[in-house]
Each structure stands twice: as C-alpha cells, then as structure tokens.
Design an enzyme around this catalytic site. Structure first.
Site, PDB file in Angstrom:
ATOM      1  N   ASP A 156     -30.967  -4.405  -5.922  1.00 36.02           N
ATOM      2  CA  ASP A 156     -32.194  -4.114  -6.873  1.00 36.02           C
ATOM      3  C   ASP A 156     -33.232  -3.532  -6.039  1.00 36.02           C
ATOM      4  OD1 ASP A 156     -32.423  -6.290  -5.405  1.00 36.02           O
ATOM      5  OD2 ASP A 156     -32.305  -7.667  -6.960  1.00 36.02           O
ATOM      6  N   ASN A 209     -34.057 -19.772 -11.266  1.00 36.30           N
ATOM      7  CA  ASN A 209     -34.162 -19.548 -12.514  1.00 36.30           C
ATOM      8  C   ASN A 209     -32.380 -19.086 -12.939  1.00 36.30           C
ATOM      9  OD1 ASN A 209     -33.966 -16.907 -12.218  1.00 36.30           O
ATOM     10  ND2 ASN A 209     -35.598 -16.475 -13.765  1.00 36.30           N
ATOM     11  N   HIS A 230     -30.999 -16.315 -11.904  1.00 37.81           N
ATOM     12  CA  HIS A 230     -30.914 -14.871 -11.864  1.00 37.81           C
ATOM     13  C   HIS A 230     -29.866 -14.309 -10.553  1.00 37.81           C
ATOM     14  CE1 HIS A 230     -34.820 -13.886  -9.315  1.00 37.81           C
ATOM     15  NE2 HIS A 230     -33.640 -13.843  -8.690  1.00 37.81           N
ATOM     16  N   GLU A 287     -32.167 -11.413 -15.210  1.00 38.25           N
ATOM     17  CA  GLU A 287     -32.996 -12.593 -15.299  1.00 38.25           C
ATOM     18  C   GLU A 287     -32.240 -13.477 -16.833  1.00 38.25           C
ATOM     19  OE1 GLU A 287     -35.015 -13.571 -13.340  1.00 38.25           O
ATOM     20  OE2 GLU A 287     -36.619 -12.070 -12.807  1.00 38.25           O
TER      21      GLU A 287
HETATM   22  C1  F6R Z   1     -32.616  -9.871  -4.163  1.00 37.90           C
HETATM   23  C2  F6R Z   1     -31.845 -10.304  -5.221  1.00 37.90           C
HETATM   24  C3  F6R Z   1     -32.182 -11.738  -5.730  1.00 37.90           C
HETATM   25  C4  F6R Z   1     -32.298 -12.884  -4.877  1.00 37.90           C
HETATM   26  C5  F6R Z   1     -32.752 -14.138  -5.450  1.00 37.90           C
HETATM   27  C6  F6R Z   1     -32.883 -15.174  -4.395  1.00 37.90           C
HETATM   28  O1  F6R Z   1     -32.068  -8.704  -3.774  1.00 37.90           O
HETATM   29  O2  F6R Z   1     -30.883  -9.870  -5.746  1.00 37.90           O
HETATM   30  O3  F6R Z   1     -31.509 -11.965  -6.922  1.00 37.90           O
HETATM   31  O4  F6R Z   1     -31.098 -12.925  -4.407  1.00 37.90           O
HETATM   32  O5  F6R Z   1     -34.101 -13.980  -5.985  1.00 37.90           O
HETATM   33  O6  F6R Z   1     -33.969 -14.794  -3.468  1.00 37.90           O
HETATM   34  P1  F6R Z   1     -34.196 -15.625  -2.026  1.00 37.90           P
HETATM   35  O7  F6R Z   1     -32.858 -15.290  -1.117  1.00 37.90           O
HETATM   36  O8  F6R Z   1     -35.471 -15.105  -1.680  1.00 37.90           O
HETATM   37  O9  F6R Z   1     -34.374 -16.897  -2.335  1.00 37.90           O
END
Ligand code: F6R
Length: 256
Positions: A70, A139, A141, A146
C-alpha cells in the site's frame, strides 16, 4: 479447511528472526520469488534481520521481485511519511534488490483507478505472488483493506478508517493523515501461494484472537486468512495472549 499455522515466539526480535528464516528459505529455493511486503512498526525488525543476513553474505535479493501492499494518496516518495520512503530506509537501499524489481503503488498518480489497474497487471505479469507478508491493524485490516472491504477486491483506492489514521499519525507529525490510500486488495492477497502474518505486541492481542478464532467476516478482514490453505502466523507471546486454548483441548475437558 486447513487452519492457519501458528508459531508463538518470545518477543518481536524472535518473530523477526522466524520470518527472516521463512523468507531466506524461499529465496534459497526460489531466487526470483515475488513478494508482497508491508510497512509499519511490525516488520521493522524483520527488515533489519534481512539486511544483517544480506551483509553476512547469506541472502541474495538480486532476482527477487517485490510489491508493496500500500501507499498513501498524495504523499510523494521523498516524504518520510510515505511507504516508499520507509521501504528505501529499511530495506531497498540496504540490500541488492534491483530498483526496477521493487514496486510501490504511486499515490501521486493523476488517475488513481488507472494506477491500481496497472499495479494489479504488474503483479499478474510477474506470475503472481509467492509469499505475501502481512501485518495486522488493530481493527483487523490487512494492507488498507479496512473493515467492510469485500473479499473480491483487487488493488484499489481505499478510504482509511479513523482508527488507522490515529495509529499512523505518528508518521505524519503535525501534518494531517491522508483519508485515502492505494492498497493491494483481499482477492490478490488470497491468490498468493503462501502468506505470513506477523503480529507482535499486546495491542494486537484482541484482534489476533478475533482474526484467527472468530467468525470469518468482512468486519475483520484478516479473518479471511482462515480460508487460505497456506498461512503461517508468527506471533510473539504478547500478541498471542488473546488466543483461546486450541479447540482440541477445549473439546476434551478433564473429567471431574
Ligand atoms: C502497512 C500495512 C498495514 C500494517 C498494519 C499494522 O503497509 O499493510 O496493514 O501492517 O497497519 O501496522 P503496524 O505494524 O504499524 O502495527
């Protein structure tokens, strides 16, 4: 249905080493493998471990292809808040990945829908994904898929949930967190031949339990991983603390 395999390790460093072992093994057997890569706090230790192993001469990324999950809309790759910048800092510039083999969605594209379609085409042209490495949001995702995202989605423009904006605010300082991001979709993730989900820290305990042991529901996007035949979850003890005991034990209660 094959359930996700679960490895519980002591701490984030051990999780990073375990995930690096999986990637190292893949590269050894498949030197031009195609990977989906995440950003965020969780994979920082893993990328560090990969760099250390590369510097020790144990890993060769010269033919590896990568697609990032992303990118924020409207944030240039030169900005420290962008995921492209993050990848340069933590991995791309530190190993022998070829720049032309590293892909990050272009959140500055004039036509974002077209950019998503082109990104998806590049993934398919690469022969699909050998290993998707994922983190998990509080959440549920995965990528920026999401809660509520339909499972058939390919790469698309996503609206970032309020919780995701607040948990990512630390990377934007005083600037506002964008409302939109480009993300590889759930269908593309599920089409990957193997998936590794990394989860560390107590703030992931509740959602990891729901994702792995709750009902499969679009409200918890990571729960769809229960339906993929080849998922490995690498969790530290803190993130695994919300998991119930294995069903096999629960279904055979001790006699009084
Ligand atoms: C970012 C991504 C997100 C993260 C998720 C957890 O490229 O794909 O889905 O993996 O938000 O983020 P952290 O590791 O910062 O808790």
């Amino acid at each position: 249905m094959t359930k996700p395999r679960l490895t519980i390790v002591a701490d984030p460093d051990a999780a990073a080493r375990q995930a690096a072992d999986v990637i190292g093994n893949l590269i050894k057997h498949h030197p031009n493998a195609c990977l989906i890569l995440p950003t965020g706090r969780t994979p920082v230790g893993l990328y560090h471990e990969l760099v250390v192993r590369y510097q020790a001469g144990c890993l060769d990324f010269s033919a590896i292809r990568t697609f990032n999950l992303d990118e924020w809309v409207g944030i240039p790759p030169s900005s420290p808040s962008s995921y492209g910048y993050f990848m340069d800092q933590h991995l791309f510039r530190k190993v022998n990945l070829r720049p032309e083999n590293c892909h990050v969605p272009n959140g500055l594209a004039a036509d974002l829908e077209l950019e998503c379609a082109a990104y998806e085409d590049q993934i398919q042209a690469a022969g699909g994904v050998d290993l998707a490495l994922l983190g998990i949001g509080q959440n549920g995702h995965i990528g920026f898929n999401e809660p509520g995202t339909p499972v058939h989605t390919c790469t698309h423009v996503a609206t970032v949930a309020p919780l995701t904006k607040s948990t990512n605010a630390y990377t934007f300082g005083e600037s506002p967190v964008p409302d939109q991001a480009l993300t590889i979709g759930i269908a593309t993730i599920l089409a990957s031949r193997a998936i590794v989900l990394l989860a560390t820290g107590a703030d992931k305990a509740e959602i990891l339990g729901r994702a792995l042991q709750g009902p499969v529901s679009p409200e918890v996007p990571a729960s769809i991983l229960q339906q993929h035949p080849n998922v490995l979850v690498i969790s530290d003890v803190a993130a695994a603390s919300g998991l119930r005991a294995p069903e096999s034990k629960e279904s055979h209660p001790p006699h009084p």
